[in-house]
Design a protein around this motif. Structure first.
Motif: not given
Ligand code: NDP
Length: 264
Positions: A194-213
């Motif tokens: 995950l560290e490598k995946a998000v290092s340069s990202s502007m934002a993250c989305i989770d398609v699961i709804y209604g909870k702080n996953t």
């Protein structure tokens, strides 16, 4: 006489769709009512639809492929992705649509700078969504725990990785498309990935709804703006409602009423 609509799924008890649609029917004074139906056997979807006398239905996990098979007429996009989540009866025939993917497309428009997207996961929801994003000009890469589900995407020309062979590039947006975190506390991938995946990202989305996953919690510790799957759920519902009511209302007015379901 009132038209009847339902959502088919297993489980279906926690679905927000009845609340969303009933609120919009009521506020727009449309004579209809929306219920839920626990469908254990997807093969019985068509029979259940007609025996309940439905005008339309939504379909959730695990019956979207069964719904695809149950329809007489498929819209172009549903045909392409092999999954249906919205059905409308017209003249005794079932018309099938996929509104999940356009729902997600609308969600990511709130990140206008995003051009490249990394999907964590490669299941049914990712399939339709990856296709619509690519058709709309986004670069889509898939990273999945196991290799099996990636074959479909490789055949369609997507860049794909497993955790073992992941070679990270720059991704503007990272999206959890897995069910990790839905009913457990798992992250969708090991932290070092995950560290490598998000290092340069502007934002993250989770398609699961209604909870702080777990994924959203983790992304916040990296100071990334986050969004859960509520907007995707809302927008897929708005588009489905538009089909159910034969384009009688604008999507803006449907959204205005349906959005209230998320405040209750
Ligand atoms: P599928 O069952 O088709 O696919 C599941 C995916 O999750 C696979 O890629 C699987 O990987 C991966 N996965 C499952 N558990 C883990 C784990 N512990 N670690 C890593 N990867 C894991 O699911 P769907 O595509 O139907 O649904 C995915 C998610 O999308 C669900 O959480 C669902 O609730 C959500 N969703 C939200 C919507 C909304 O409106 N907000 C609409 C539709 C879906 P593998 O191949 O290795 O098994």
């Amino acid at each position: 006489m009132k038209q009847l609509f339902a959502i088919f799924g297993n489980p279906v008890v926690h679905s927000k769709s009845p609340l969303m649609h009933n609120l919009a029917f009521k506020r727009l004074k449309y004579p209809a009512c929306y219920t839920r139906y626990l469908l254990r056997d997807g093969e019985r979807l068509r029979e259940a639809f007609f025996s309940l006398g439905l005008k339309g239905a939504n379909v959730t996990v695990p019956h979207k492929e069964a719904a695809f098979k149950a329809c007489d007429v498929l819209d172009h996009f549903a045909q392409k992705v092999g999954a249906v989540n919205t059905i409308v009866e017209r003249g005794g025939k079932l018309y099938g649509y996929n509104t999940d993917a356009p729902g997600f497309l609308k969600t990511i428009k709130s990140f206008p700078q995003v051009k490249t997207v990394l999907f964590l996961g490669a299941g049914g929801t990712a399939k339709a969504t990856a296709m619509i994003l690519r058709d709309s000009g986004y670069g889509v890469t898939l990273l999945n725990r196991s290799a099996e589900r990636l074959k479909y995407y490789e055949e369609k020309g997507f860049e794909t990785y497993t955790f073992e062979n992941f070679k990270p590039k720059t991704y503007d947006l990272v999206v959890n498309m897995t069910s990790a975190g839905l009913e457990n506390d798992f992250l969708p991938a090991p932290e070092e990935i995950l560290e490598k995946a998000v290092s340069s990202s502007m934002a993250c989305i989770d398609v699961i709804y209604g909870k702080n996953t777990p994924f959203l919690q983790w992304a916040k510790t990296k100071n990334k703006p986050t969004k859960d799957g509520s907007d995707m759920l809302l927008y897929q519902g708005v588009i489905a409602f538009d089909y159910f009511t034969d384009h009688r209302f604008t999507q803006t007015e449907i959204e205005l009423h349906m959005r209230k379901a998320f405040l209750l």
